[in-house]
Design an enzyme around this catalytic site. Structure first.
Site, PDB file in Angstrom:
ATOM      1  N   CYS A 128       1.002  -1.326   0.406  1.00  0.00           N
ATOM      2  CA  CYS A 128      -0.010  -0.330  -0.056  1.00  0.00           C
ATOM      3  C   CYS A 128       1.086   1.060  -0.231  1.00  0.00           C
ATOM      4  O   CYS A 128       2.498   1.095   0.132  1.00  0.00           O
ATOM      5  CB  CYS A 128      -0.623  -0.064   1.006  1.00  0.00           C
ATOM      6  SG  CYS A 128      -1.768  -2.157   1.871  1.00  0.00           S
ATOM      7  N   ARG A 187       0.969   2.115  -6.156  1.00  0.00           N
ATOM      8  CA  ARG A 187       1.336   0.632  -4.566  1.00  0.00           C
ATOM      9  C   ARG A 187      -0.016   0.176  -4.408  1.00  0.00           C
ATOM     10  O   ARG A 187       0.263  -0.661  -3.964  1.00  0.00           O
ATOM     11  CB  ARG A 187       1.884   1.685  -4.045  1.00  0.00           C
ATOM     12  CG  ARG A 187       2.917   2.942  -4.310  1.00  0.00           C
ATOM     13  CD  ARG A 187       3.514   3.015  -2.738  1.00  0.00           C
ATOM     14  NE  ARG A 187       3.672   2.021  -1.954  1.00  0.00           N
ATOM     15  CZ  ARG A 187       4.882   1.478  -2.111  1.00  0.00           C
ATOM     16  NH1 ARG A 187       6.044   1.683  -2.971  1.00  0.00           N
ATOM     17  NH2 ARG A 187       4.883   0.743  -0.870  1.00  0.00           N
ATOM     18  N   TRP A 206      -3.755  -2.094  -0.847  1.00  0.00           N
ATOM     19  CA  TRP A 206      -4.309  -3.504  -1.755  1.00  0.00           C
ATOM     20  C   TRP A 206      -4.013  -4.787  -0.826  1.00  0.00           C
ATOM     21  O   TRP A 206      -3.030  -4.572  -0.333  1.00  0.00           O
ATOM     22  CB  TRP A 206      -2.519  -3.307  -3.290  1.00  0.00           C
ATOM     23  CG  TRP A 206      -2.306  -4.788  -3.472  1.00  0.00           C
ATOM     24  CD1 TRP A 206      -3.218  -4.278  -5.168  1.00  0.00           C
ATOM     25  CD2 TRP A 206      -1.870  -5.283  -3.923  1.00  0.00           C
ATOM     26  NE1 TRP A 206      -2.737  -5.078  -5.680  1.00  0.00           N
ATOM     27  CE2 TRP A 206      -1.826  -6.353  -5.090  1.00  0.00           C
ATOM     28  CE3 TRP A 206      -1.311  -6.450  -3.013  1.00  0.00           C
ATOM     29  CZ2 TRP A 206      -1.105  -7.329  -5.821  1.00  0.00           C
ATOM     30  CZ3 TRP A 206      -0.238  -7.096  -3.081  1.00  0.00           C
ATOM     31  CH2 TRP A 206      -0.639  -7.899  -4.283  1.00  0.00           C
ATOM     32  N   ASN A 208       1.308  -0.667   5.957  1.00  0.00           N
ATOM     33  CA  ASN A 208       2.084  -0.861   4.815  1.00  0.00           C
ATOM     34  C   ASN A 208       3.093  -2.489   4.841  1.00  0.00           C
ATOM     35  O   ASN A 208       3.622  -2.387   5.658  1.00  0.00           O
ATOM     36  CB  ASN A 208       2.889  -0.496   3.489  1.00  0.00           C
ATOM     37  CG  ASN A 208       2.922  -1.395   2.673  1.00  0.00           C
ATOM     38  OD1 ASN A 208       2.696  -1.983   1.968  1.00  0.00           O
ATOM     39  ND2 ASN A 208       4.370  -0.949   1.809  1.00  0.00           N
ATOM     40  N   GLY A 209       2.556  -3.631   4.159  1.00  0.00           N
ATOM     41  CA  GLY A 209       3.030  -5.053   5.017  1.00  0.00           C
ATOM     42  C   GLY A 209       2.056  -5.637   5.398  1.00  0.00           C
ATOM     43  O   GLY A 209       0.738  -5.785   5.821  1.00  0.00           O
ATOM     44  N   GLU A 241       8.191 -11.868 -21.887  1.00  0.00           N
ATOM     45  CA  GLU A 241       7.608 -10.100 -21.165  1.00  0.00           C
ATOM     46  C   GLU A 241       6.809  -9.996 -22.142  1.00  0.00           C
ATOM     47  O   GLU A 241       5.625  -9.507 -21.424  1.00  0.00           O
ATOM     48  CB  GLU A 241       9.142 -10.231 -21.704  1.00  0.00           C
ATOM     49  CG  GLU A 241       8.224  -7.539 -21.356  1.00  0.00           C
ATOM     50  CD  GLU A 241       8.262  -7.873 -20.125  1.00  0.00           C
ATOM     51  OE1 GLU A 241       7.806  -6.086 -19.961  1.00  0.00           O
ATOM     52  OE2 GLU A 241       8.356  -8.846 -19.432  1.00  0.00           O
ATOM     53  N   LYS A 287       2.903  -8.389 -20.647  1.00  0.00           N
ATOM     54  CA  LYS A 287       2.173  -7.293 -21.066  1.00  0.00           C
ATOM     55  C   LYS A 287       1.001  -7.392 -21.174  1.00  0.00           C
ATOM     56  O   LYS A 287       0.449  -6.633 -20.635  1.00  0.00           O
ATOM     57  CB  LYS A 287       3.269  -6.491 -22.111  1.00  0.00           C
ATOM     58  CG  LYS A 287       4.191  -5.754 -21.387  1.00  0.00           C
ATOM     59  CD  LYS A 287       4.638  -5.425 -20.399  1.00  0.00           C
ATOM     60  CE  LYS A 287       4.324  -5.502 -19.123  1.00  0.00           C
ATOM     61  NZ  LYS A 287       5.806  -5.862 -18.163  1.00  0.00           N
ATOM     62  N   GLU A 346      -1.903  -8.474 -18.026  1.00  0.00           N
ATOM     63  CA  GLU A 346      -1.257  -7.470 -16.832  1.00  0.00           C
ATOM     64  C   GLU A 346      -1.860  -6.361 -17.299  1.00  0.00           C
ATOM     65  O   GLU A 346      -2.894  -5.371 -16.908  1.00  0.00           O
ATOM     66  CB  GLU A 346      -0.265  -6.899 -16.043  1.00  0.00           C
ATOM     67  CG  GLU A 346       1.067  -6.767 -17.281  1.00  0.00           C
ATOM     68  CD  GLU A 346       1.934  -6.634 -16.449  1.00  0.00           C
ATOM     69  OE1 GLU A 346       3.441  -6.359 -16.883  1.00  0.00           O
ATOM     70  OE2 GLU A 346       1.781  -6.008 -14.648  1.00  0.00           O
ATOM     71  N   HIS A 358       6.227 -30.421 -27.273  1.00  0.00           N
ATOM     72  CA  HIS A 358       6.548 -31.335 -26.775  1.00  0.00           C
ATOM     73  C   HIS A 358       4.906 -31.054 -25.924  1.00  0.00           C
ATOM     74  O   HIS A 358       4.862 -31.417 -24.131  1.00  0.00           O
ATOM     75  CB  HIS A 358       7.650 -31.492 -25.170  1.00  0.00           C
ATOM     76  CG  HIS A 358       8.652 -31.071 -26.376  1.00  0.00           C
ATOM     77  ND1 HIS A 358       8.765 -32.796 -26.962  1.00  0.00           N
ATOM     78  CD2 HIS A 358       9.367 -30.509 -26.779  1.00  0.00           C
ATOM     79  CE1 HIS A 358       9.864 -32.867 -27.592  1.00  0.00           C
ATOM     80  NE2 HIS A 358      10.399 -31.173 -27.705  1.00  0.00           N
ATOM     81  N   LYS A 371       2.200  -1.699  -8.490  1.00  0.00           N
ATOM     82  CA  LYS A 371       3.706  -1.636  -8.853  1.00  0.00           C
ATOM     83  C   LYS A 371       4.870  -2.320  -8.310  1.00  0.00           C
ATOM     84  O   LYS A 371       5.881  -2.832  -8.894  1.00  0.00           O
ATOM     85  CB  LYS A 371       3.741   0.245  -8.578  1.00  0.00           C
ATOM     86  CG  LYS A 371       5.494   0.532  -8.992  1.00  0.00           C
ATOM     87  CD  LYS A 371       5.505   0.143 -10.591  1.00  0.00           C
ATOM     88  CE  LYS A 371       6.203   0.597 -12.359  1.00  0.00           C
ATOM     89  NZ  LYS A 371       6.264   0.247 -13.547  1.00  0.00           N
TER      90      LYS A 371
HETATM   91  C1  AGP Z   1       6.309  -5.518 -14.752  1.00  0.00           C
HETATM   92  O1  AGP Z   1       5.643  -5.022 -15.570  1.00  0.00           O
HETATM   93  C2  AGP Z   1       5.438  -6.121 -13.486  1.00  0.00           C
HETATM   94  N1  AGP Z   1       5.106  -4.872 -13.055  1.00  0.00           N
HETATM   95  C3  AGP Z   1       6.120  -7.013 -12.224  1.00  0.00           C
HETATM   96  O2  AGP Z   1       6.198  -7.983 -12.994  1.00  0.00           O
HETATM   97  C4  AGP Z   1       6.977  -6.337 -12.171  1.00  0.00           C
HETATM   98  O3  AGP Z   1       7.857  -6.277 -12.902  1.00  0.00           O
HETATM   99  C5  AGP Z   1       7.811  -7.398 -10.786  1.00  0.00           C
HETATM  100  O4  AGP Z   1       6.101  -7.321  -9.640  1.00  0.00           O
HETATM  101  C6  AGP Z   1       9.166  -6.465 -10.214  1.00  0.00           C
HETATM  102  O5  AGP Z   1       9.175  -4.931 -10.117  1.00  0.00           O
HETATM  103  P1  AGP Z   1      10.573  -4.854  -9.700  1.00  0.00           P
HETATM  104  O6  AGP Z   1      11.276  -4.526 -10.490  1.00  0.00           O
HETATM  105  O7  AGP Z   1      10.452  -3.355  -8.889  1.00  0.00           O
HETATM  106  O8  AGP Z   1      11.252  -5.480  -8.658  1.00  0.00           O
END
Ligand code: AGP
Length: 591
Positions: free
Chosen positions: A3, A29, A77, A103-104, A467, A471, A474, A490, A586
């Site tokens: 959060c 966040r 979050w 947060n945590g 990758e 994208k 998400e 396979h 994030k």
């Molecule tokens: C990627 O688009 C995501 N936001 C997520 O997978 C991210 O890469 C991952 O949480 C790692 O974050 P960081 O690079 O801040 O450690």
């Protein structure tokens, strides 16, 4: 939960508008629910909180109109307790003389809660956080001393946390253990925030709390001491980031702004202080074995860096997913170098991986975007990719920044075996971005409505298949899967039929022939094929042209651009907010 928390104490202004503004800037966040508490002139704490994003909750509850020169705020979050009004923060204690934002995760909150309930405390939520408010109440009632109450409370908490508590006497008290917390200092106010973005609009003077630090902030200033009660001083640092960097400018979303910033961010990643990059390279050159670790997109960078490292330096680089790190510790010793990659520098899995590695005698190097982050400060040497703040939850410019920096490091050690030329790469990315309208048309015209998208690639193109799939998941909530093209026969080939859409990453390098056969295999099952290549082929139903690259290791830097754009436009077509995808945050600061 990852959060955002903020606390402000001002000698001049009511703080509610600033609290709400800070929460807006840190909303990436976590954005399930939002709340603010302020201390009114009557010395009563008032709390307003609700479900939704900052703007929604503010317009329904008029958070900015709350009075008081001291206040705390939170955007959530959720992990413990559903997304409800009563689980939203801040959480007051029984008498409402103390309120807490956190947060945590408090791992031992249930036994603590049982004890407190036996003592007569009444809980209003299902959260782990609320125990902090009641513990503080319990200890403060016993000692009437905020420092003593904080020391008692942190001695009972287990887990990872950063919290800010507001007391009815107008003090703020905060503590951090494995979660980020930074104090902002200005002429007439103090800020306790998860992130410098929480106060950058008011001051660029920051005091980074160390792990196991407590800070009590009142009209006389900020008093910092350790969990053992020892007074300590923490230096004030000038934050490098410009506020302007966190505005969308003429772009509709942060994500598309950040995709277009790659024209320059791939170059900025290579601007490094000579002495730091020298030590960084020497450490890699001298290492017995090298482990590269990260999560999500940063793990994909770890895969690419490992493959390129093996090829350029003829030595073993082992990519390890950060969340799997603790199960792969056997080869780590004093000759090991762990290169940890993270945009935020706050990802819990990466921080715990480096902690374990250091305990096993390894040296720690890190590549981050947030140069003031916990990972940057935990590493022996840390290099920053200088991409500027990345607000969109989906990592875009940070990915190409990480790869660019890793390549320039490997080139420096190997005498240029990768041939990473920042100007040439920036030009090629600029050309790719100039073709964004064609990608938008591909999404809105050519692309059928599908639920499953597959991406095929071999060698250095496989991490880009992963990758690209990430994208699409998400940003557009589409089931997408990156597949090593050689693995198709396979199993995954069973998924291929006329409803399947398959991206084939296939520039004319040594993988070309084999990957083309894979394209034929899926084509014969009726799948629609989109080729990403520098050479056209009739097998493709649609093609996205990419430039020829001198060294095949450089293709990831151009191949990923159309996949980022495709995911962004698919998100818009699916009416999804590309900047704040559901259920994500994030920086994932919990394990
Ligand atoms: C990627 O688009 C995501 N936001 C997520 O997978 C991210 O890469 C991952 O949480 C790692 O974050 P960081 O690079 O801040 O450690």
């Amino acid at each position: 939960m990852c959060c955002s928390i903020i606390g402000i104490i001002s000698s001049k202004n009511v703080v509610a508008p600033a609290l709400v503004d800070s929460l807006k800037r840190m909303e990436y966040r976590g954005y399930d629910s939002v709340g603010v508490a302020t201390l009114a002139t009557t010395n009563r704490i008032s709390v307003r909180k609700g479900i939704g994003k900052v703007n929604q909750v503010n317009s329904s509850l008029n958070l900015t109109e709350m009075e008081g020169f001291v206040g705390i705020g939170h955007s959530r979050w959720a992990t413990h307790g559903g997304v409800t009004d009563y689980n939203a923060h801040p959480h007051p204690c029984c008498t409402e003389d103390i309120a807490v934002v956190h947060n945590g995760i408090i791992e031992n909150y249930l036994p603590l809660k049982e004890e407190l309930v036996k003592k007569g405390h009444r809980f209003r939520s299902e959260t782990d956080t609320e125990v902090i408010a009641h513990l503080l109440e319990d200890h403060y009632n016993a000692s009437r001393d905020i420092k003593a109450a904080m020391l008692e409370t942190v001695s009972q908490l287990e887990g990872s946390y950063a919290f800010v508590a507001m007391f009815a006497n107008g003090s703020l008290a905060c503590a951090r253990l494995d979660e980020p917390l930074v104090i902002g200092v200005s002429d007439n106010a103090y800020y306790a925030s998860s992130d410098v973005l929480g106060f950058l609009q008011y001051t660029d003077q920051a005091m980074f709390l160390d792990n196991r630090d407590i800070a009590i902030i009142d009209r006389d200033g900020a008093h910092i001491f350790t969990f053992a009660g020892e007074p300590v001083t923490r230096g004030v640092t000038k934050v490098a980031w410009e506020l302007a960097d966190v505005n969308k400018g003429e772009f509709a979303h942060y994500t598309i702004k950040e995709i277009f910033e790659q024209r320059t961010s791939v170059k900025a990643a290579t601007y490094q202080e000579e002495h730091k990059i020298k030590v960084f390279c020497d450490t890699i050159a001298a290492a017995g074995n090298i482990i590269v670790t990260g999560s999500g997109t940063s793990y994909h960078t770890s895969l690419i860096t490992s493959m390129a490292g093996c090829r350029a330096l003829k030595k073993r680089f082992e990519p390890v997913m950060a969340s799997e790190f603790k199960y792969n510790m056997d080869s780590i010793d004093k000759d090991t170098v762990v290169l940890a990659i993270s945009q935020s520098g706050e990802t819990a899995d990466v921080l715990s991986a480096t902690k374990l590695a250091r305990a096993a005698g390894a040296k720690i190097l890190s590549i981050v975007n947030v140069s003031t982050s916990s990972l940057a400060r935990a590493a022996d040497v840390s290099l920053a990719i200088n991409s500027g703040p990345e607000i969109g939850v989906a990592a875009t410019k940070s990915f190409t920044g990480q790869v660019s920096l890793a390549y320039s490091v490997l080139d420096r050690i190997s005498g240029g075996r990768i041939g990473f030329d920042r100007d040439a790469v920036s030009d090629k990315i600029t050309k790719m971005l100039a073709g964004s309208a064609a990608i938008e048309r591909l999404v809105n015209v050519t692309m059928p409505k599908v639920n499953d998208i597959y991406l095929l690639g071999r060698s250095i193109h496989f991490p880009i298949a992963l990758e690209g799939a990430l994208k699409m998941k998400e940003l557009a909530y589409v089931h997408a899967e990156g597949i090593a093209a050689g693995e198709l026969k396979h199993g995954p080939l069973a998924l291929m039929d006329k409803n399947a859409v398959v991206f084939v990453l296939n520039p004319d390098d040594k993988t070309y022939g084999d990957t083309l056969s894979s394209a034929h295999e899926v084509k014969t099952r009726g799948a629609k094929i989109i080729g990403i290549s520098n050479v056209s082929n009739d097998i493709y139903d649609a093609m996205i042209e990419i430039p020829k690259m001198e060294n095949e290791l450089l293709y990831p830097l151009v191949e990923v651009i159309p996949l980022q754009l495709f995911s962004y436009y698919l998100a818009l077509r699916n009416n999804v907010d590309p900047d704040f995808p559901r259920n994500l945050a994030k920086s994932v600061t919990v394990k």
